[in-house]
Structure formats: structure tokens, C-alpha cells
Design a protein around this motif. Structure first.
Motif, mmCIF file in Angstrom:
data_model
loop_
_atom_site.group_PDB
_atom_site.id
_atom_site.type_symbol
_atom_site.label_atom_id
_atom_site.label_comp_id
_atom_site.label_asym_id
_atom_site.label_seq_id
_atom_site.Cartn_x
_atom_site.Cartn_y
_atom_site.Cartn_z
ATOM 1 N N VAL A 37 34.529 44.483 42.540
ATOM 2 C CA VAL A 37 33.930 43.960 41.302
ATOM 3 C C VAL A 37 33.838 45.043 40.244
ATOM 4 C CG1 VAL A 37 31.819 43.000 40.298
ATOM 5 C CG2 VAL A 37 32.694 42.093 42.448
ATOM 6 N N LYS A 38 33.426 46.249 40.631
ATOM 7 C CA LYS A 38 33.350 47.354 39.666
ATOM 8 C C LYS A 38 34.712 47.628 39.045
ATOM 9 C CE LYS A 38 29.487 49.722 41.876
ATOM 10 N NZ LYS A 38 29.097 50.859 42.711
ATOM 11 N N PRO A 61 36.738 53.072 36.640
ATOM 12 C CA PRO A 61 35.713 52.550 37.534
ATOM 13 C C PRO A 61 35.055 53.688 38.309
ATOM 14 C CG PRO A 61 37.894 51.760 38.169
ATOM 15 C CD PRO A 61 38.056 52.618 36.961
ATOM 16 N N GLU A 62 33.831 53.452 38.744
ATOM 17 C CA GLU A 62 33.145 54.464 39.533
ATOM 18 C C GLU A 62 33.877 54.664 40.850
ATOM 19 O OE1 GLU A 62 28.993 53.705 40.149
ATOM 20 O OE2 GLU A 62 28.798 52.841 38.155
ATOM 21 N N PRO A 63 33.822 55.878 41.404
ATOM 22 C CA PRO A 63 34.467 56.080 42.699
ATOM 23 C C PRO A 63 33.762 55.261 43.768
ATOM 24 C CG PRO A 63 33.242 58.046 42.032
ATOM 25 C CD PRO A 63 33.191 57.084 40.896
ATOM 26 N N PRO A 64 34.480 54.893 44.836
ATOM 27 C CA PRO A 64 33.868 54.085 45.891
ATOM 28 C C PRO A 64 32.699 54.804 46.543
ATOM 29 C CG PRO A 64 36.166 54.599 46.414
ATOM 30 C CD PRO A 64 35.859 55.207 45.092
ATOM 31 N N ILE A 79 43.866 42.980 37.254
ATOM 32 C CA ILE A 79 44.369 42.920 38.629
ATOM 33 C C ILE A 79 43.999 44.191 39.382
ATOM 34 C CG2 ILE A 79 46.441 42.696 40.048
ATOM 35 C CD1 ILE A 79 47.756 41.392 37.507
ATOM 36 N N VAL A 80 43.484 43.999 40.594
ATOM 37 C CA VAL A 80 43.190 45.115 41.495
ATOM 38 C C VAL A 80 44.057 44.944 42.730
ATOM 39 C CG1 VAL A 80 41.439 46.171 42.977
ATOM 40 C CG2 VAL A 80 40.831 45.442 40.671
ATOM 41 N N MET A 81 44.744 46.002 43.118
ATOM 42 C CA MET A 81 45.580 45.985 44.325
ATOM 43 C C MET A 81 44.787 46.561 45.495
ATOM 44 S SD MET A 81 48.518 44.699 43.457
ATOM 45 C CE MET A 81 49.441 45.018 44.945
#
Length: 191
Positions: free
Chosen positions: A128-129, A139-142, A94-96
Motif C-alpha cells: 500500500v505504501k 516509498p518508505e523502506p520495508p 503498478i507494483v511488481m
């Protein structure tokens, strides 16, 4: 040409997933539609909802492997839906998403079971990342994080909203002069 080459491995990773079901919850219809289409084009099977009540109904029949949830909705809080997704499927990733980035809400989202917390407007590739990052890697930073001015502006807007748009009370809580706050509120959001 580079964008297509970079996107192919992500699409291949998604295509190789045993379950590509994704639940998307956001009360902003334009964002929900745009993000839903972007995630579908990358290979997810997307089911979307626009409210907490609608999400609860959808989750009675769906146990998604992935979920992208808005934190603040017109009829409630996305944290309630994190719990509902976890009840349906313990291993769901889950991503918020939120337009009001705050450390307290990020901590609450992670404690509730989200794997990451992104500020709106979130890019589909960043989502997606975050969804595909393995449990032991961050995850990689935006690519395009919010500027410090934008984060400050978002925080001021959040406090202003929590104070029912009362300028004097907001200024008191933020420890700033009322006229300074009025000037900030009259300007457009920084990029």
C-alpha cells in the motif's frame, strides 16, 4: 493500539481516492487470497487473477487504477501484464512482486512502467505504501527487509532454477565449488 492508529490514515487515504480499483496477479493462490483480502480490508476494490492468460482476459473488461503483479508466473512474465495495464490505463500505479529479487528484473520492471519492486513475501502495508507514494517521493523502506543471507540464498535458487536444477552448471556459473553449492541447497532458506 498503535497499529490501529497507524492504519487509519492509510485507510482514509484509500477511501478518499477517486478510483480504488486494484488488479492483483499472482500464481500462488494462498498469497493471492491473503494479499487480496488484506488490500480489500484497507479499502481497495480487488480483482485477482492467477495466470498471464487469465490476466489478459480480465484486463479486457477492467482498467484498474492500481495493480500488484507477480514477476514470474507459470505461464509467462508479469512484465507483459505491466504493458497490458498501461495500454488500458496510462496513469495506473503498478507494483511488481517477486520471489527472486535481482537488479536486472527490478530495472526491467521500472522501465516497463512499475512504480516500485518488492520482494516476496511482501507485507500488505508495504504494498500500500508503494502504491500510494506520490511520484516525487520514494516509498518508505520495508519494515522487515530480507537479510543479506536470504538475498544470497534467493539468488542461488534463481540461478539453480535457470540451470534446470543442474548442480554442476549452477556451481560453475556462480563460481563456487559443487559440494559447497550442494550443502547450501540442502539447507532451509534463511530468514
Amino acid at each position: 493500539m498503535t497499529d490501529i492508529q497507524d492504519a487509519a490514515p492509510i485507510e482514509d487515504r484509500i477511501a478518499a481516492l477517486p478510483d480504488r480499483t486494484l488488479f492483483l496477479l499472482d500464481d500462488d493462490q494462498a498469497l493471492r487470497t491473503r494479499l487480496g483480502r488484506a488490500l480489500e480490508s484497507r479499502g481497495f476494490v480487488v480483482t485477482a487473477a492467477g495466470s498471464v492468460a487469465e490476466a489478459i482476459e480480465v484486463l479486457k473488461a477492467l482498467a484498474p487504477a492500481y495493480a500488484v503483479l507477480d514477476m514470474r508466473l507459470d505461464d509467462g512474465n508479469g512484465l507483459k501484464i505491466v504493458e497490458a495495464v498501461r495500454e488500458r490505463r496510462e496513469d495506473a500505479r503498478i507494483v511488481m512482486l517477486t520471489g527472486y529479487g535481482a537488479i536486472a528484473t527490478a530495472v526491467a520492471a521500472i522501465k516497463a512502467g512499475a512504480v516500485d519492486y518488492l520482494s516476496k513475501p511482501a507485507d500488505a502495508d508495504d504494498v500500500v505504501k508503494a502504491l500510494l507514494a506520490s511520484g516525487d517521493e520514494a516509498p518508505e523502506p520495508p519494515e522487515n527487509p530480507m537479510s543479506a543471507d536470504r538475498v544470497r540464498w534467493e539468488h542461488i535458487q534463481r540461478v539453480y532454477e535457470l540451470c534446470d536444477h543442474n548442480v554442476s552448471e549452477t556451481a560453475r556459473r556462480l563460481g563456487m565449488h559443487r559440494r559447497t553449492l550442494q550443502r547450501i541447497l540442502a539447507k532451509r532458506a534463511p530468514r
